[in-house]
Design a protein around this motif. Structure first.
Motif, PDB file in Angstrom:
ATOM      1  N   VAL A  85      -2.956 -23.237 -93.144  1.00 50.10           N
ATOM      2  CA  VAL A  85      -4.063 -22.825 -92.228  1.00 50.10           C
ATOM      3  C   VAL A  85      -5.299 -23.287 -92.189  1.00 50.10           C
ATOM      4  CG1 VAL A  85      -5.393 -20.464 -92.358  1.00 50.10           C
ATOM      5  CG2 VAL A  85      -3.023 -20.360 -93.344  1.00 50.10           C
ATOM      6  N   THR A  86      -5.343 -23.647 -90.913  1.00 46.22           N
ATOM      7  CA  THR A  86      -6.494 -24.558 -90.303  1.00 46.22           C
ATOM      8  C   THR A  86      -7.173 -24.022 -89.267  1.00 46.22           C
ATOM      9  OG1 THR A  86      -5.458 -26.613 -91.240  1.00 46.22           O
ATOM     10  CG2 THR A  86      -6.951 -26.973 -89.589  1.00 46.22           C
ATOM     11  N   ILE A  87      -8.459 -23.731 -89.390  1.00 41.68           N
ATOM     12  CA  ILE A  87      -9.225 -23.114 -88.269  1.00 41.68           C
ATOM     13  C   ILE A  87     -10.334 -23.951 -87.897  1.00 41.68           C
ATOM     14  CG2 ILE A  87     -10.556 -21.241 -87.810  1.00 41.68           C
ATOM     15  CD1 ILE A  87      -9.150 -19.666 -90.115  1.00 41.68           C
ATOM     16  N   GLY A  88     -10.459 -24.281 -86.736  1.00 43.64           N
ATOM     17  CA  GLY A  88     -11.654 -25.184 -85.950  1.00 43.64           C
ATOM     18  C   GLY A  88     -11.030 -26.088 -84.969  1.00 43.64           C
ATOM     19  N   ASP A  89     -11.709 -26.566 -84.293  1.00 45.72           N
ATOM     20  CA  ASP A  89     -11.605 -27.745 -83.074  1.00 45.72           C
ATOM     21  C   ASP A  89     -11.080 -28.846 -83.956  1.00 45.72           C
ATOM     22  OD1 ASP A  89     -11.923 -25.783 -81.069  1.00 45.72           O
ATOM     23  OD2 ASP A  89     -14.215 -26.265 -80.975  1.00 45.72           O
ATOM     24  N   ALA A  90     -10.757 -29.856 -83.008  1.00 45.68           N
ATOM     25  CA  ALA A  90     -10.171 -31.160 -83.760  1.00 45.68           C
ATOM     26  C   ALA A  90     -11.350 -31.974 -84.015  1.00 45.68           C
ATOM     27  CB  ALA A  90      -9.506 -31.828 -82.414  1.00 45.68           C
ATOM     28  N   ALA A  91     -12.139 -31.563 -85.283  1.00 45.42           N
ATOM     29  CA  ALA A  91     -13.288 -32.307 -85.533  1.00 45.42           C
ATOM     30  C   ALA A  91     -12.466 -33.473 -86.935  1.00 45.42           C
ATOM     31  CB  ALA A  91     -14.119 -31.358 -86.485  1.00 45.42           C
ATOM     32  N   LYS A  92     -13.107 -34.443 -86.911  1.00 47.78           N
ATOM     33  CA  LYS A  92     -12.556 -35.334 -87.793  1.00 47.78           C
ATOM     34  C   LYS A  92     -12.509 -35.255 -89.353  1.00 47.78           C
ATOM     35  CE  LYS A  92     -16.640 -38.402 -88.157  1.00 47.78           C
ATOM     36  NZ  LYS A  92     -17.211 -39.791 -88.092  1.00 47.78           N
ATOM     37  N   ASN A  93     -13.411 -34.137 -89.584  1.00 48.91           N
ATOM     38  CA  ASN A  93     -13.610 -33.907 -90.972  1.00 48.91           C
ATOM     39  C   ASN A  93     -12.921 -32.748 -91.650  1.00 48.91           C
ATOM     40  OD1 ASN A  93     -15.695 -35.981 -91.818  1.00 48.91           O
ATOM     41  ND2 ASN A  93     -16.729 -34.897 -90.365  1.00 48.91           N
ATOM     42  N   THR A  94     -12.453 -32.311 -92.805  1.00 44.97           N
ATOM     43  CA  THR A  94     -12.127 -31.117 -93.155  1.00 44.97           C
ATOM     44  C   THR A  94     -12.425 -30.591 -94.368  1.00 44.97           C
ATOM     45  OG1 THR A  94      -9.877 -31.766 -91.951  1.00 44.97           O
ATOM     46  CG2 THR A  94      -9.823 -29.909 -93.628  1.00 44.97           C
ATOM     47  N   VAL A  95     -12.899 -29.221 -94.449  1.00 42.09           N
ATOM     48  CA  VAL A  95     -13.294 -28.662 -95.758  1.00 42.09           C
ATOM     49  C   VAL A  95     -12.235 -27.845 -95.932  1.00 42.09           C
ATOM     50  CG1 VAL A  95     -14.827 -27.072 -96.655  1.00 42.09           C
ATOM     51  CG2 VAL A  95     -15.819 -28.785 -94.974  1.00 42.09           C
ATOM     52  N   HIS A  96     -11.517 -28.131 -97.253  1.00 41.78           N
ATOM     53  CA  HIS A  96     -10.518 -27.449 -97.645  1.00 41.78           C
ATOM     54  C   HIS A  96     -10.900 -26.320 -98.784  1.00 41.78           C
ATOM     55  CE1 HIS A  96      -5.828 -27.573 -98.105  1.00 41.78           C
ATOM     56  NE2 HIS A  96      -6.126 -26.467 -98.545  1.00 41.78           N
ATOM     57  N   LEU A  97     -10.667 -25.056 -98.777  1.00 41.25           N
ATOM     58  CA  LEU A  97     -10.986 -24.095 -99.719  1.00 41.25           C
ATOM     59  C   LEU A  97      -9.671 -23.694-100.313  1.00 41.25           C
ATOM     60  CD1 LEU A  97     -13.740 -21.871 -97.836  1.00 41.25           C
ATOM     61  CD2 LEU A  97     -14.207 -23.914 -99.104  1.00 41.25           C
ATOM     62  N   TYR A  98      -9.905 -23.514-101.748  1.00 44.29           N
ATOM     63  CA  TYR A  98      -8.578 -22.985-102.538  1.00 44.29           C
ATOM     64  C   TYR A  98      -9.326 -21.629-103.137  1.00 44.29           C
ATOM     65  CZ  TYR A  98      -6.241 -27.616-101.862  1.00 44.29           C
ATOM     66  OH  TYR A  98      -6.006 -28.621-101.353  1.00 44.29           O
ATOM     67  N   GLU A  99      -8.690 -20.533-102.963  1.00 39.29           N
ATOM     68  CA  GLU A  99      -9.250 -19.390-103.385  1.00 39.29           C
ATOM     69  C   GLU A  99      -8.133 -18.216-104.078  1.00 39.29           C
ATOM     70  OE1 GLU A  99     -12.988 -18.407-100.779  1.00 39.29           O
ATOM     71  OE2 GLU A  99     -11.260 -18.671 -99.683  1.00 39.29           O
ATOM     72  N   ASP A 100      -8.542 -17.199-104.714  1.00 44.02           N
ATOM     73  CA  ASP A 100      -7.790 -16.200-104.956  1.00 44.02           C
ATOM     74  C   ASP A 100      -8.658 -14.878-104.798  1.00 44.02           C
ATOM     75  OD1 ASP A 100      -6.802 -14.139-106.628  1.00 44.02           O
ATOM     76  OD2 ASP A 100      -5.483 -15.622-107.598  1.00 44.02           O
ATOM     77  N   ALA A 101      -7.903 -13.912-103.905  1.00 42.11           N
ATOM     78  CA  ALA A 101      -8.576 -12.887-103.422  1.00 42.11           C
ATOM     79  C   ALA A 101      -9.456 -12.022-104.447  1.00 42.11           C
ATOM     80  CB  ALA A 101      -7.568 -11.931-102.698  1.00 42.11           C
ATOM     81  N   ARG A 102      -8.656 -12.053-105.976  1.00 42.91           N
ATOM     82  CA  ARG A 102      -9.524 -11.206-106.812  1.00 42.91           C
ATOM     83  C   ARG A 102     -10.486 -11.903-107.873  1.00 42.91           C
ATOM     84  NH1 ARG A 102      -4.576  -8.679-110.542  1.00 42.91           N
ATOM     85  NH2 ARG A 102      -6.264  -7.676-111.637  1.00 42.91           N
ATOM     86  N   CYS A 103     -10.712 -13.424-107.258  1.00 42.76           N
ATOM     87  CA  CYS A 103     -11.459 -14.486-107.755  1.00 42.76           C
ATOM     88  C   CYS A 103     -12.880 -13.940-107.922  1.00 42.76           C
ATOM     89  CB  CYS A 103     -11.302 -15.651-107.514  1.00 42.76           C
ATOM     90  SG  CYS A 103     -12.722 -16.900-108.020  1.00 42.76           S
ATOM     91  N   PRO A 104     -13.872 -13.495-109.019  1.00 41.87           N
ATOM     92  CA  PRO A 104     -15.211 -12.983-108.748  1.00 41.87           C
ATOM     93  C   PRO A 104     -16.223 -14.044-108.250  1.00 41.87           C
ATOM     94  CG  PRO A 104     -14.603 -13.238-110.883  1.00 41.87           C
ATOM     95  CD  PRO A 104     -13.307 -13.272-110.229  1.00 41.87           C
ATOM     96  N   ALA A 105     -15.492 -15.609-108.656  1.00 41.75           N
ATOM     97  CA  ALA A 105     -16.320 -16.647-108.120  1.00 41.75           C
ATOM     98  C   ALA A 105     -16.393 -17.097-106.783  1.00 41.75           C
ATOM     99  CB  ALA A 105     -16.100 -17.814-108.962  1.00 41.75           C
ATOM    100  N   CYS A 106     -14.914 -16.747-106.175  1.00 45.69           N
ATOM    101  CA  CYS A 106     -14.915 -17.008-104.758  1.00 45.69           C
ATOM    102  C   CYS A 106     -15.747 -15.733-104.036  1.00 45.69           C
ATOM    103  CB  CYS A 106     -13.531 -16.490-104.651  1.00 45.69           C
ATOM    104  SG  CYS A 106     -12.224 -17.766-105.242  1.00 45.69           S
ATOM    105  N   ALA A 107     -15.762 -14.412-104.577  1.00 48.35           N
ATOM    106  CA  ALA A 107     -16.518 -13.573-104.035  1.00 48.35           C
ATOM    107  C   ALA A 107     -18.074 -14.035-103.840  1.00 48.35           C
ATOM    108  CB  ALA A 107     -16.454 -12.163-104.487  1.00 48.35           C
TER     109      ALA A 107
END
Length: 265
Positions: A85-107
């Motif tokens: 799942v990648t969202i955004g135009d063809a920028a050379k940089n990528t920020v990759h997020l690893y999350e869990d929906a129930r995770c309070p720190a993610c919230a």
């Protein structure tokens, strides 16, 4: 009465007795066949019932079945089983997020500087990539992480923007439950939160996808992808151009991390 007549009578009596015994023997044989047949039917019924129960006990249900089902990937995904799942135009940089929906720190991260993360993508500084896990269901019990991930798949099928806005709503202070709570396991709750998102409000197609579990199998494959990331040990985990960074505490720290990684000046 003559002796001859007497002998004839005795012979007739013996013949009647023989015939009666034959009839009784036939009745007894028929009765035994019925009893044996009924016994066999009973044994087969018990065996069949036991077999049915065994089959039912071994039958995969719910999320176990979803893990083996054919994957229907949402729109706006790529890669095997739609797990990229990648969202955004063809920028050379990528920020990759690893999350869990129930995770309070993610919230907490979403509430603190989630909008800044999204803005950098919208400004073309980087693409956003997401890998979402469900390990908290295993740690805490319940199905909320899996069910919320399936619902996020339904939102992604609507549009990337709907996905981002829905994720923000799920992580919001108003709707994100306590870590020990399993509110996300309830379809009605997920739809309630979705109705706060313009792109999803009262959208029947999205709601039907949530209720039917259309993207349950996809959620399980996405979860497998998360589990296979060996250098990811918790959530949230952030990588910038495949390099894991320390999770920032606020928007200022996030901007500093981007600068340190050479994404911004």
């Amino acid at each position: 009465m003559s002796k001859r007549n007497n002998q004839a009578s005795k012979a007739a009596a013996r013949e009647r007795l023989r015939e009666e015994r034959e009839r009784q023997a036939k009745k007894d044989k028929a009765r035994r066949q019925i009893i044996v047949g009924a016994s066999i039917v009973g044994v087969l019924a018990v065996a069949g019932g036991a077999g049915f129960l065994i089959m039912q006990a071994n039958k995969d249900t719910g999320w176990e079945a979803a893990a083996k089902a054919k994957v229907v990937a949402p729109a706006n995904t790529s890669g095997k089983n739609g797990s990229t799942v990648t969202i955004g135009d063809a920028a050379k940089n990528t920020v990759h997020l690893y999350e869990d929906a129930r995770c309070p720190a993610c919230a907490s991260m979403e509430q603190t500087f989630g909008k800044d993360i999204t803005k950098g993508m919208e400004d073309g500084e980087y693409k956003l990539s997401f890998t979402i896990g469900t390990f908290l269901d295993g740690n805490l019990g319940g199905d909320g992480s899996k069910n919320a991930l399936s619902a996020l798949g339904a939102a992604l099928n609507v549009s990337p923007e709907a996905f981002l806005d829905y994720k923000e709503a799920l992580y919001s202070a108003e709707y994100h439950p306590e870590e020990s709570s399993d509110e996300f396991a309830k379809d009605d709750y997920l739809i309630k939160v979705a109705n706060t998102v313009d792109a999803l409000k009262d959208k029947k197609g999205f709601q039907n996808d949530v209720k039917s579990g259309k993207y349950d199998a996809w959620a399980m494959k996405m979860s497998d992808t998360f589990q296979s990331a060996k250098d990811v040990t918790g959530t949230p985990t952030i990588k910038i151009n495949d390099k894991k960074i320390e999770t920032p505490s606020d928007a200022a720290a996030w901007k500093a991390a981007l600068k340190s990684a050479g994404v911004t000046k």
